[in-house]
Design a protein around this motif. Structure first.
Motif, PDB file in Angstrom:
ATOM      1  N   GLY A  40      -0.161   2.183   5.634  1.00  0.00           N
ATOM      2  CA  GLY A  40       0.572   1.002   5.166  1.00  0.00           C
ATOM      3  C   GLY A  40       1.742   0.679   6.069  1.00  0.00           C
ATOM      4  O   GLY A  40       1.983  -0.482   6.413  1.00  0.00           O
ATOM      5  N   LEU A  84      -3.384   7.642   4.424  1.00  0.00           N
ATOM      6  CA  LEU A  84      -3.889   6.301   4.757  1.00  0.00           C
ATOM      7  C   LEU A  84      -3.029   5.243   4.092  1.00  0.00           C
ATOM      8  O   LEU A  84      -2.615   4.270   4.734  1.00  0.00           O
ATOM      9  CB  LEU A  84      -5.351   6.146   4.343  1.00  0.00           C
ATOM     10  N   GLU A  85      -2.751   5.429   2.804  1.00  0.00           N
ATOM     11  CA  GLU A  85      -1.987   4.409   2.096  1.00  0.00           C
ATOM     12  C   GLU A  85      -0.521   4.380   2.555  1.00  0.00           C
ATOM     13  O   GLU A  85       0.036   3.297   2.745  1.00  0.00           O
ATOM     14  CB  GLU A  85      -2.061   4.655   0.588  1.00  0.00           C
ATOM     15  N   LEU A 100       0.824  -1.210   0.000  1.00  0.00           N
ATOM     16  CA  LEU A 100       0.000   0.000   0.000  1.00  0.00           C
ATOM     17  C   LEU A 100       0.861   1.264   0.000  1.00  0.00           C
ATOM     18  O   LEU A 100       0.471   2.299  -0.542  1.00  0.00           O
ATOM     19  CB  LEU A 100      -0.929   0.026   1.219  1.00  0.00           C
ATOM     20  N   VAL A 145      -8.914   1.275   5.746  1.00  0.00           N
ATOM     21  CA  VAL A 145      -8.607   0.779   4.401  1.00  0.00           C
ATOM     22  C   VAL A 145      -9.850   0.144   3.783  1.00  0.00           C
ATOM     23  O   VAL A 145     -10.147   0.358   2.597  1.00  0.00           O
ATOM     24  CB  VAL A 145      -7.414  -0.209   4.420  1.00  0.00           C
ATOM     25  N   ALA A 186      -7.600  -6.289   3.834  1.00  0.00           N
ATOM     26  CA  ALA A 186      -7.800  -5.471   5.037  1.00  0.00           C
ATOM     27  C   ALA A 186      -8.833  -6.119   5.962  1.00  0.00           C
ATOM     28  O   ALA A 186      -8.680  -6.078   7.183  1.00  0.00           O
ATOM     29  CB  ALA A 186      -8.227  -4.057   4.654  1.00  0.00           C
ATOM     30  N   TRP A 221      -7.726  -5.528  -2.179  1.00  0.00           N
ATOM     31  CA  TRP A 221      -7.172  -4.797  -1.041  1.00  0.00           C
ATOM     32  C   TRP A 221      -8.166  -4.757   0.114  1.00  0.00           C
ATOM     33  O   TRP A 221      -7.781  -4.889   1.275  1.00  0.00           O
ATOM     34  CB  TRP A 221      -6.792  -3.372  -1.437  1.00  0.00           C
TER      35      TRP A 221
END
Length: 156
Positions: free
Chosen positions: A86, A81-82, A39, A102, A135, A131
């Motif tokens: 991640g 967030l990513e 991510l 996520v 998550a 993804w």
């Protein structure tokens, strides 16, 4: 009456049975760490323009063009967030809250990509779905034995 669900399957290659048993505890770690690490470059694209990304301004412009305003705020939140999320998944810090974020983000991404069909090579919803499911697996499992959450003794 015996149930098949209560019987251990026979390993076809017996020598591998011990290997699978020894590696089984690492399976959730592999999923969590790999998801986090993979991510991060997506966040770096949005935040820094790395890996062929458009950076904050470019990402903000695209987000506004599809109805997400203010684009700069959404670009920053998604990029953080990513990238930071991640990293947090990778080390297992605040694992469940990050995984939940996520999932929410990927649910929105699925709706954006849905008109393009399934396949990712046509900008379809395949990868956001993948993804999101990764998550979800992390959300269910939590940080696990090899995580900062476990080390500090706090898990949500």
């Amino acid at each position: 009456m015996s149930s098949l669900a209560n019987t251990k399957p026979r390993t076809v290659i017996p020598a591998l049975g011990n290997l699978w048993a020894a590696l089984e505890p690492l399976s959730p770690v592999i999923v969590r760490v790999t998801t986090g690490l993979l991510l991060m470059p997506h966040g770096a694209q949005k935040l820094f323009g790395a890996f062929g990304g458009y950076g904050l301004e470019g990402t903000a412009g695209w987000l506004e063009s599809i109805g997400f305003a203010p684009g700069l705020l959404f670009a920053l939140l998604i990029g953080l967030l990513e990238f930071v999320g991640g990293l947090m998944l990778t080390i297992g810090l605040l694992t469940r809250p990050v995984a939940a974020a996520v999932i929410a983000f990927m649910a929105v991404a699925i709706t954006i990509h849905l008109p393009n069909g399934y396949a990712w090579n046509n900008a379809g919803f395949e990868m956001p779905l993948f993804w999101g499911l990764m998550a979800l697996s992390i959300l269910i499992r939590g940080g696990g034995k090899y995580s900062v959450d476990r080390k500090i003794g706090v898990e949500f």
